[in-house]
Scaffold this motif. Sequence first.
Motif, PDB file in Angstrom:
ATOM      1  N   ASP A 314       0.956  -1.193   0.047  1.00 33.41           N
ATOM      2  CA  ASP A 314       0.024   0.024   0.110  1.00 33.41           C
ATOM      3  C   ASP A 314       0.685   1.174  -0.055  1.00 33.41           C
ATOM      4  OD1 ASP A 314      -2.129   1.669   0.281  1.00 33.41           O
ATOM      5  OD2 ASP A 314      -2.749   1.467   2.183  1.00 33.41           O
ATOM      6  N   MET A 315       1.071   2.017  -1.143  1.00 30.98           N
ATOM      7  CA  MET A 315       1.971   2.820  -1.361  1.00 30.98           C
ATOM      8  C   MET A 315       1.219   4.403  -1.130  1.00 30.98           C
ATOM      9  SD  MET A 315       4.620   1.549  -1.973  1.00 30.98           S
ATOM     10  CE  MET A 315       5.541   3.029  -2.409  1.00 30.98           C
ATOM     11  N   LYS A 316       1.833   5.158  -0.502  1.00 35.51           N
ATOM     12  CA  LYS A 316       1.254   6.664  -0.312  1.00 35.51           C
ATOM     13  C   LYS A 316       2.359   7.789  -0.407  1.00 35.51           C
ATOM     14  CE  LYS A 316      -2.409   5.436   2.794  1.00 35.51           C
ATOM     15  NZ  LYS A 316      -3.194   5.539   4.236  1.00 35.51           N
ATOM     16  N   VAL A 317       2.146   9.045  -1.153  1.00 38.76           N
ATOM     17  CA  VAL A 317       2.857   9.799  -1.537  1.00 38.76           C
ATOM     18  C   VAL A 317       2.350  11.090  -0.823  1.00 38.76           C
ATOM     19  CG1 VAL A 317       4.392  10.966  -3.091  1.00 38.76           C
ATOM     20  CG2 VAL A 317       4.028   8.501  -3.248  1.00 38.76           C
ATOM     21  N   GLN A 318       2.899  11.973   0.053  1.00 41.40           N
ATOM     22  CA  GLN A 318       2.912  13.011   0.639  1.00 41.40           C
ATOM     23  C   GLN A 318       3.690  14.219   0.151  1.00 41.40           C
ATOM     24  OE1 GLN A 318       1.878  12.149   4.591  1.00 41.40           O
ATOM     25  NE2 GLN A 318      -0.329  12.388   4.244  1.00 41.40           N
ATOM     26  N   VAL A 319       3.174  15.360  -0.204  1.00 40.93           N
ATOM     27  CA  VAL A 319       4.333  16.345  -0.562  1.00 40.93           C
ATOM     28  C   VAL A 319       4.338  17.315   0.866  1.00 40.93           C
ATOM     29  CG1 VAL A 319       4.791  18.341  -1.964  1.00 40.93           C
ATOM     30  CG2 VAL A 319       3.914  16.341  -2.896  1.00 40.93           C
ATOM     31  N   HIS A 320       5.408  17.806   1.112  1.00 36.82           N
ATOM     32  CA  HIS A 320       5.673  18.686   2.285  1.00 36.82           C
ATOM     33  C   HIS A 320       6.298  20.065   2.043  1.00 36.82           C
ATOM     34  CE1 HIS A 320       4.581  15.747   5.140  1.00 36.82           C
ATOM     35  NE2 HIS A 320       5.360  14.834   4.640  1.00 36.82           N
ATOM     36  N   ASP A 321       6.137  20.850   2.693  1.00 36.27           N
ATOM     37  CA  ASP A 321       6.807  22.192   2.384  1.00 36.27           C
ATOM     38  C   ASP A 321       8.362  22.128   2.150  1.00 36.27           C
ATOM     39  OD1 ASP A 321       4.355  23.589   2.460  1.00 36.27           O
ATOM     40  OD2 ASP A 321       4.549  24.200   4.552  1.00 36.27           O
ATOM     41  N   LYS A 322       9.154  23.132   1.580  1.00 34.56           N
ATOM     42  CA  LYS A 322      10.255  23.267   1.297  1.00 34.56           C
ATOM     43  C   LYS A 322      10.878  22.075   0.529  1.00 34.56           C
ATOM     44  CE  LYS A 322      11.110  25.533   6.032  1.00 34.56           C
ATOM     45  NZ  LYS A 322      12.033  25.332   7.246  1.00 34.56           N
ATOM     46  N   SER A 323       9.839  21.759  -0.523  1.00 33.44           N
ATOM     47  CA  SER A 323      10.539  20.754  -1.228  1.00 33.44           C
ATOM     48  C   SER A 323      10.908  19.240  -0.892  1.00 33.44           C
ATOM     49  CB  SER A 323      11.476  21.129  -2.381  1.00 33.44           C
ATOM     50  OG  SER A 323      11.172  22.484  -3.025  1.00 33.44           O
ATOM     51  N   ARG A 324       9.996  18.894  -0.072  1.00 33.35           N
ATOM     52  CA  ARG A 324      10.231  17.427   0.381  1.00 33.35           C
ATOM     53  C   ARG A 324       9.038  16.578  -0.033  1.00 33.35           C
ATOM     54  NH1 ARG A 324      15.038  16.650   3.011  1.00 33.35           N
ATOM     55  NH2 ARG A 324      14.226  14.589   3.864  1.00 33.35           N
ATOM     56  N   ILE A 325       9.469  15.512  -0.041  1.00 37.12           N
ATOM     57  CA  ILE A 325       8.233  14.423  -0.008  1.00 37.12           C
ATOM     58  C   ILE A 325       8.615  13.211   0.857  1.00 37.12           C
ATOM     59  CG2 ILE A 325       8.059  14.755  -2.626  1.00 37.12           C
ATOM     60  CD1 ILE A 325       9.431  12.323  -3.307  1.00 37.12           C
ATOM     61  N   GLU A 326       7.333  12.658   0.986  1.00 35.19           N
ATOM     62  CA  GLU A 326       7.293  11.642   2.027  1.00 35.19           C
ATOM     63  C   GLU A 326       6.504  10.364   1.242  1.00 35.19           C
ATOM     64  OE1 GLU A 326       4.677  10.261   6.065  1.00 35.19           O
ATOM     65  OE2 GLU A 326       6.161  12.162   6.282  1.00 35.19           O
ATOM     66  N   ILE A 327       7.384   9.331   1.285  1.00 37.27           N
ATOM     67  CA  ILE A 327       6.812   8.027   0.643  1.00 37.27           C
ATOM     68  C   ILE A 327       6.518   6.865   1.743  1.00 37.27           C
ATOM     69  CG2 ILE A 327       7.371   6.107  -1.103  1.00 37.27           C
ATOM     70  CD1 ILE A 327       9.156   8.227  -2.448  1.00 37.27           C
ATOM     71  N   SER A 328       5.401   6.652   1.986  1.00 34.77           N
ATOM     72  CA  SER A 328       5.010   5.547   2.992  1.00 34.77           C
ATOM     73  C   SER A 328       4.684   4.048   2.261  1.00 34.77           C
ATOM     74  CB  SER A 328       4.008   6.183   3.837  1.00 34.77           C
ATOM     75  OG  SER A 328       4.187   7.176   4.548  1.00 34.77           O
ATOM     76  N   CYS A 329       5.172   3.065   2.755  1.00 35.84           N
ATOM     77  CA  CYS A 329       4.803   1.757   2.230  1.00 35.84           C
ATOM     78  C   CYS A 329       4.414   0.881   3.347  1.00 35.84           C
ATOM     79  CB  CYS A 329       5.909   1.314   1.365  1.00 35.84           C
ATOM     80  SG  CYS A 329       5.693  -0.543   0.518  1.00 35.84           S
ATOM     81  N   THR A 330       3.348   0.208   3.091  1.00 38.42           N
ATOM     82  CA  THR A 330       2.891  -0.741   3.948  1.00 38.42           C
ATOM     83  C   THR A 330       2.700  -2.104   3.284  1.00 38.42           C
ATOM     84  OG1 THR A 330       1.507   0.703   5.455  1.00 38.42           O
ATOM     85  CG2 THR A 330       0.997  -1.361   5.778  1.00 38.42           C
ATOM     86  N   ALA A 331       3.740  -3.104   3.778  1.00 42.68           N
ATOM     87  CA  ALA A 331       3.617  -4.367   2.847  1.00 42.68           C
ATOM     88  C   ALA A 331       3.031  -5.272   3.663  1.00 42.68           C
ATOM     89  CB  ALA A 331       5.221  -4.553   2.689  1.00 42.68           C
ATOM     90  N   ARG A 332       2.107  -6.238   3.207  1.00 49.44           N
ATOM     91  CA  ARG A 332       1.250  -7.222   3.783  1.00 49.44           C
ATOM     92  C   ARG A 332       1.645  -8.591   2.987  1.00 49.44           C
ATOM     93  NH1 ARG A 332      -2.538  -3.402   4.216  1.00 49.44           N
ATOM     94  NH2 ARG A 332      -3.690  -3.815   2.074  1.00 49.44           N
ATOM     95  N   ALA A 333       1.841  -9.697   3.886  1.00 54.44           N
ATOM     96  CA  ALA A 333       1.817 -10.879   3.151  1.00 54.44           C
ATOM     97  C   ALA A 333       0.462 -11.652   3.171  1.00 54.44           C
ATOM     98  CB  ALA A 333       3.016 -11.768   3.984  1.00 54.44           C
ATOM     99  N   GLN A 334       0.001 -11.662   1.962  1.00 48.93           N
ATOM    100  CA  GLN A 334      -1.364 -11.962   1.817  1.00 48.93           C
ATOM    101  C   GLN A 334      -1.293 -13.548   1.755  1.00 48.93           C
ATOM    102  OE1 GLN A 334      -3.869  -8.166   0.772  1.00 48.93           O
ATOM    103  NE2 GLN A 334      -3.486  -9.441  -0.856  1.00 48.93           N
ATOM    104  N   ILE A 335      -0.642 -14.532   2.386  1.00 51.01           N
ATOM    105  CA  ILE A 335      -0.626 -15.859   2.306  1.00 51.01           C
ATOM    106  C   ILE A 335      -1.110 -16.378   3.654  1.00 51.01           C
ATOM    107  CG2 ILE A 335       1.133 -15.892   0.494  1.00 51.01           C
ATOM    108  CD1 ILE A 335       3.444 -16.247   2.405  1.00 51.01           C
ATOM    109  N   LYS A 336      -1.067 -17.776   3.717  1.00 50.67           N
ATOM    110  CA  LYS A 336      -1.687 -18.410   5.006  1.00 50.67           C
ATOM    111  C   LYS A 336      -0.507 -18.304   5.797  1.00 50.67           C
ATOM    112  CE  LYS A 336      -4.801 -21.685   2.934  1.00 50.67           C
ATOM    113  NZ  LYS A 336      -5.432 -22.906   2.824  1.00 50.67           N
ATOM    114  N   LYS A 337      -0.985 -18.364   7.139  1.00 47.50           N
ATOM    115  CA  LYS A 337       0.087 -17.995   8.186  1.00 47.50           C
ATOM    116  C   LYS A 337       1.248 -19.014   8.253  1.00 47.50           C
ATOM    117  CE  LYS A 337      -3.137 -15.400  11.321  1.00 47.50           C
ATOM    118  NZ  LYS A 337      -3.865 -15.141  12.450  1.00 47.50           N
TER     119      LYS A 337
END
Length: 460
Positions: A314-337
């Motif tokens: 699950d990828m999210k990209v946010q833009v902050h002031d002073k020309s900086r960006i924030e990239i967030s990634c939430t990884a999930r293993a959608q396989i059996k436990k």
Amino acid sequence: MTSAVYFCDNKGKAILSRRYKDDIPLNAIDKFQTLLSDMEDETSVIPPCIAHNGIQYLFIQHNDLYVVALASSLGVNIAEVFAFLHKVMDILAEYLKTVEEESIRDNFVIVYELLDEMMDFGIPQVTDAKMLKKYITQKSFKLERASKKKRNAARPPSELTNSVSWRAEGIKYKKNEAFLDIVESVNMLMTQKGKVLRSEILGSVKVKSRLSGMPDLKLGINDRGIFTKYLEGNNIGVNIDSSHPDLKDNQSSITSSKSKAKSSIELEDLKFHQCVRLSKFENEKIITFIPPDGDFELMNYRLNTAIKPLIWCDMKVQVHDKSRIEISCTARAQIKKKSTATNVEIIIPVPDDADTPTFKYSHGKIKWVPEQSAIIWKIHTFPGGKEYAMTAQMGLPSINNAERPKFRRPVQVKFQIPYFTTSGIQVRYLKINEPKLQYKSFPWVRYITQNGDDYTIRLS
């Protein structure tokens, strides 16, 4: 069948040829360069078959080469011709490592020898690299030295004329073992919101044979996998021992019921090694074969079916002031436990002018690779049902406030899941019988699911 085989440069000019019949003019290949040029002007996609003046030009492209087969009949088996051309390139790669125009010119003698042995009067003959290597070698000084001693002179092996041309006689091992690997590669294209746009499974059954004598192997596969379509068409039932621990531990991620598998799994492609008795498979759906010695691919298949993502980001990209960006990634293993993904690698693209990254992450290792304009997040073990997160902040001089950067490449995910198959294919038995030696043998079976070349997530 084929009247001649030509190797041409990237413009279509012939550099090497082998003629098997005299039913086509000598200058027929000269027209190929013009035909190729005309096709490039007319369309962006050049068809692999061109007909001109009663001559069929069938060709494949490899690096800076065109490999062209010429035929004078419309009744030629096109599938066989293309299979032969691809086999020629595979065998040349065994000898030359890198097959390109320069290596063909430098090794024209060995190329002529191989073309002579692999085809006779336009009909494919010997296409097994192990057999060819026994009497065709690039080390000519060895042949000259051996020719002085008639006993040691290189000669075609006697098994070439036997019904089993892919295996030599008299093979002996102290411990007789057969290793069978079922490897499935999953290709998938997803949107940032999780919608699957395209998915397919590319499967391969690989065998490593270390067996003495002339063994006969019988492989049984369950009906929940790739043979469902065939079993329905022939009304052949297969009994499955549902209490078997291997079948319980490795259920399909698509379905676990027979009726659901029949409606959801559709076989697109299936190819066997030449050692498989096709008549036995067509009549009884049992795979029987006398294996070559060493490593070989017994069969491969393709399933074009809808499956859920095994590793989802699950990828999210946010833009902050002073020309900086924030990239967030939430990884999930959608396989059996009970399953665990290993060697997980998530390659996140970033703009080319990004700099000064800082990271926060809950698991694994992260590094910034500026030459690839990417962030690589590595997770050694990823148990099923687990979820890990990371955040990267970096400077981006070219961005304006509130302007979202554009990503030209998708997120790529790499992984391996041992002891698991996505399609549901399972080996019920692997029987080994050597009627003369009657030795004790040890069959081993392993399952691996991994990412294909195109397991990606688009960033909108």
